[in-house]
Design an enzyme around this catalytic site. Sequence first.
Site, PDB file in Angstrom:
ATOM      1  NE  ARG A 112     -43.705 -49.617 -12.435  1.00 51.82           N
ATOM      2  CZ  ARG A 112     -43.649 -49.341 -13.734  1.00 51.82           C
ATOM      3  NH1 ARG A 112     -44.716 -48.893 -14.373  1.00 51.82           N
ATOM      4  NH2 ARG A 112     -42.544 -49.534 -14.422  1.00 51.82           N
ATOM      5  CG  ASN A 150     -45.187 -54.347 -16.685  1.00 49.79           C
ATOM      6  OD1 ASN A 150     -45.414 -54.526 -17.884  1.00 49.79           O
ATOM      7  ND2 ASN A 150     -44.511 -53.312 -16.234  1.00 49.79           N
ATOM      8  CD  GLU A 151     -40.477 -53.230 -17.866  1.00 50.23           C
ATOM      9  OE1 GLU A 151     -40.248 -52.552 -16.865  1.00 50.23           O
ATOM     10  OE2 GLU A 151     -40.206 -52.849 -19.020  1.00 50.23           O
ATOM     11  CD  GLU A 304     -43.804 -51.642 -21.389  1.00 50.28           C
ATOM     12  OE1 GLU A 304     -43.015 -50.735 -21.063  1.00 50.28           O
ATOM     13  OE2 GLU A 304     -44.363 -52.382 -20.574  1.00 50.28           O
ATOM     14  CD1 TRP A 312     -39.091 -44.237 -17.738  1.00 51.06           C
ATOM     15  CD2 TRP A 312     -36.854 -44.426 -17.920  1.00 51.06           C
ATOM     16  NE1 TRP A 312     -38.827 -45.081 -18.796  1.00 51.06           N
ATOM     17  CE2 TRP A 312     -37.461 -45.223 -18.926  1.00 51.06           C
ATOM     18  CE3 TRP A 312     -35.459 -44.392 -17.855  1.00 51.06           C
ATOM     19  CZ2 TRP A 312     -36.730 -45.970 -19.844  1.00 51.06           C
ATOM     20  CZ3 TRP A 312     -34.727 -45.145 -18.782  1.00 51.06           C
ATOM     21  CH2 TRP A 312     -35.369 -45.918 -19.751  1.00 51.06           C
ATOM     22  CD  GLU A 352     -44.860 -44.951 -16.199  1.00 50.28           C
ATOM     23  OE1 GLU A 352     -45.999 -45.431 -16.328  1.00 50.28           O
ATOM     24  OE2 GLU A 352     -43.810 -45.584 -16.393  1.00 50.28           O
ATOM     25  CG  PHE A 354     -43.479 -34.743 -17.534  1.00 46.11           C
ATOM     26  CD1 PHE A 354     -44.067 -33.702 -18.238  1.00 46.11           C
ATOM     27  CD2 PHE A 354     -43.420 -34.659 -16.142  1.00 46.11           C
ATOM     28  CE1 PHE A 354     -44.575 -32.584 -17.584  1.00 46.11           C
ATOM     29  CE2 PHE A 354     -43.923 -33.554 -15.483  1.00 46.11           C
ATOM     30  CZ  PHE A 354     -44.505 -32.512 -16.198  1.00 46.11           C
ATOM     31  CG  HIS A 355     -43.246 -42.602 -20.745  1.00 45.40           C
ATOM     32  ND1 HIS A 355     -43.472 -42.979 -22.043  1.00 45.40           N
ATOM     33  CD2 HIS A 355     -42.321 -43.466 -20.259  1.00 45.40           C
ATOM     34  CE1 HIS A 355     -42.711 -44.032 -22.332  1.00 45.40           C
ATOM     35  NE2 HIS A 355     -42.002 -44.348 -21.262  1.00 45.40           N
TER      36      HIS A 355
HETATM   37  C1  GLA Z   1     -41.622 -50.079 -18.364  1.00 47.44           C
HETATM   38  C2  GLA Z   1     -42.954 -50.508 -17.827  1.00 47.44           C
HETATM   39  C3  GLA Z   1     -44.073 -49.615 -18.220  1.00 47.44           C
HETATM   40  C4  GLA Z   1     -43.666 -48.165 -18.174  1.00 47.44           C
HETATM   41  C5  GLA Z   1     -42.439 -47.973 -19.002  1.00 47.44           C
HETATM   42  C6  GLA Z   1     -41.987 -46.538 -19.063  1.00 47.44           C
HETATM   43  O1  GLA Z   1     -41.308 -50.616 -19.579  1.00 47.44           O
HETATM   44  O2  GLA Z   1     -43.280 -51.834 -18.158  1.00 47.44           O
HETATM   45  O3  GLA Z   1     -45.154 -49.858 -17.362  1.00 47.44           O
HETATM   46  O4  GLA Z   1     -43.428 -47.797 -16.855  1.00 47.44           O
HETATM   47  O5  GLA Z   1     -41.394 -48.720 -18.456  1.00 47.44           O
HETATM   48  O6  GLA Z   1     -40.878 -46.369 -19.902  1.00 47.44           O
END
Ligand code: GLA
Length: 695
Positions: A112, A150-151, A304, A312, A352, A354-355
Site C-alpha cells: 500500500r 491515511n497517515e 486508531e 507489525w 494485518e 495477526f493485528h
Molecule cells: C496504521 C494504519 C492502519 C493500520 C494500522 C496497524 O495506523 O493507519 O491502516 O495499518 O497502522 O497498526
Amino acid sequence: MTARWPLPTIAFGGDYNPEQWDRSVWREDVALMQRAGVTLVTVGVFAWSRIEPEPDRFELDWLREVLDLLHDGGIAVDLATPTASPPPWLGAMHPETLPVTADGVRLTWGSRNQFSPSSPIYRARALAVTRAVAQAFADHPAVVMWHVGNELGQVDHSDVAAHAFRDWLTQRYGGVEALNRSWATDVWSQGYRSLAEVQPPRAAPYHRNPAQALDFRRFTSDELRSLYREQRAVIREHDARRPVTTNLMGFFALADYATWADDLDVVADDAYPDPADPRALTDAALTQDLMRSLRGGQPWLLMESATSGVGWRAHDLTKSPARSRLESLQAVAHGADAVCFFQWRQARSGPERFHSAMLPTAGPDTAVHAGVRRLGADLARLAPVVGTRSSAQVALLWDWPSWWAARGEAMPTDRLDPLETLRAWHRPLWDARVAVDVVGPPADLGGYRAVLAPALHLIDDIVAAHLRAYVAAGGTLVLGPFTGVVDPSTHLHRGRTPALLGDVLGAGVQEHVPLPDGGVTARWRDSALGTEEVRVHDFTGHADALDPLTEVLLALGPADDLPGLEHLAGSAVVTRRRQETGGTTGAGTAWLVTGVLPDVDLAAVLHRALADAGVEPFLPGAPAGVEVTRRGDALFVLNHTAAEVHLEIAQLALALDLDPATATLTDLLTARRFTTTDTPVALAPQGVLVPMETR
Ligand code: GLA
C-alpha cells in the site's frame, strides 16, 4: 435523522473495512457494533480498487449500502477518501506515480502507499476519486466527518519530486543566488548555476549538504500537507460544514504537524504504545498533550489504537483488556473526544491478519471483545466531559525543523535525539503530576509559569526575541543541551551557544563535547539539588558563566576525575540566572542545562525550577505512578502501578478547586459518591477514577 458532529458521547469505534467481507457479515457487524456501544466507524480508507476498479469507472452502490446499514443501526461514519493505496492500474499505467527512495529504488504495488505525493498524475487521480466519493455521499445522513487519505507520510526522491522540490525552492528563495547562500554551496564546490541542477538529497558519495537536507524535509512536509488540502478542497465543494481531518502519527518525523494544524478541523491521531516498553504510557501522555496542544487545546480524536497486538512488531506483545482500557481512558484524560481502534473486525487475510481488533477472529465470546464492550459502556458514562478542555502551567517547546536539523548527518554525536530528550524531560513532570502543553516556540507563552525547551537546536532571531520577552516578563525558561546552535539554514550561530540567548542565560557553551562511554563526573554546587556525584553521560557543553547574576549549580570535575578531559573541570552543566528587576533582560529566571543528566538528577533540576516558578502539581501526596489530569470540571486519576492505591478525597476536591471540607464528588465511571469525610478511595491496579462535583 442526520448524525451530527460532535457526537454527544465520547465517540467509540474504529476502522471498518467492509470491502474485505461479504454482505452477510455487514449486518452481523452492525448488530455487534450496537451491542458494543460503537458510535463511529471510519469507512473506505483502503477501498480505492473497489470504488474505481478501472480508471473512471466508479462503483459506489456497495458503499452506499454499507452507509445505509450503519445509519439504520445508529452508527455514524467518518468517511475516508481512499487515496492512501492506489490500485495497481495506476502504477502500471503511470510508473512515474510510484515513489523512489534516496537510493534510487522505485517502490511498487502489492502493498500500500505506493504513490509520490508530488506526482501530478497521482494527484489528479486522487482528486477524481475523492470527488466521486464526496459527490455521492456528502448528503448521506450517516456521514459526520471526512478522513483524508491515511497517515500521510510518503517521501519521494524521483524526478517528479525533484521538479516539485525546485518549484518549492523557487517559492522559498526566489532564485539560485539566494539558494546558494542559504545552502552555503561554496563548501565542497556545490555552487549551482540554476535551480534546474538541484536534486533531492539522493544517495551521494559522502555527507550531504545539511541545508539541502533540511529544506527537503520542509518540502516533504509541505507536499504531504498540500495533498491533504487539495482533497479537503474537493470535499468542501460538496460539503461545507462537516469536519475534515486526517490521521496523524504522534511525533512523526516526516511531517511538521504544527504547520498542518490550521488545516485540520479537528486533530486526529493514531497511537500504538508498545506493551514491551515500560515508559510507553508516560510517553503516550506526552503525545496526547501534543495532540491537544496542536489546535490550542481543542479536543482531539484517538483515531486508531490497538485492543491488543499489532502484528507489525518483531515480537508482538499482546495487552490485557485492562491495559487497553487504561490506555483508552488516558487519551480521554488528555483531551480526546473519541477512542477508536484499528480495526473493528480482525482481518482474515493480508498482512494485518495477526493485528488485534475490536472483534477478534475468535468471535464475540472472547476476552478482547468483552473488554471492548466494557470500554464502550465506560465511554458512554463520560458524556459530561465531551468538549471540555484543560489548562497547564508549563509549556514544553517542540519544533520539527529543530528535530530535523539535530538529526542530520555529521553531527557531534548520534546519541542526542531531540525526541528522546523531550521525553526524558517530560517524564519527571509526569511523575510529579504537572500538567503540560506541548507547543511550538512561536506560541503565546504569556500564560505559562515555566517554559521548558529541552531540545531547541535551531533558533532564529524571532524565537530568541520571543523567549527573551517571556523571561523579561517574569517567566522561568529552562533550556536543554545542544540548544540554539543553528539558524534556519543550519549555519552555526556565531559565539557561545546559545548565542542568541546569551544575555538572558548569562552563560554559554564554547565547545560541544560528546563524552566517553561511562560519562564524566560532575558535582553539585547547590546542595539543595543534590549532594551525590553526578555522571553526565553521552554529551555535555564546555560552558562558562558569563555574568555575575549567573549561578553555576552543577559543574564538571574535579580535574582528577576527568582523565584526558581535565580542561573541562569547572565547566557548567547547570546554570541559573535570576534577575529581579531593573536589568536590561527583565525580571525572570533562565536555566541552562548543557549536559545529559541521569534521570534522577534531571528530575531534581526540573522539579526545583518548577517549584521556584510556583507551578502547582495535582495531588502532591499521591504515590508515584498515579497519573492525574483535569478536563473541565472532571478529574482523571489513573493508576499505572501494580498495586492498589488510596486517594484522599480532600485532595481530589482541591484539584477540582472545590472546598475540601464540604465537597461531594461522583465518580463518572461508577456513579459512586464520596464526601470528604469518607475514608480514602481505593483504586485498583490499572484502575481509573473520574471524580466530578456531584450535581
Ligand atoms: C496504521 C494504519 C492502519 C493500520 C494500522 C496497524 O495506523 O493507519 O491502516 O495499518 O497502522 O497498526
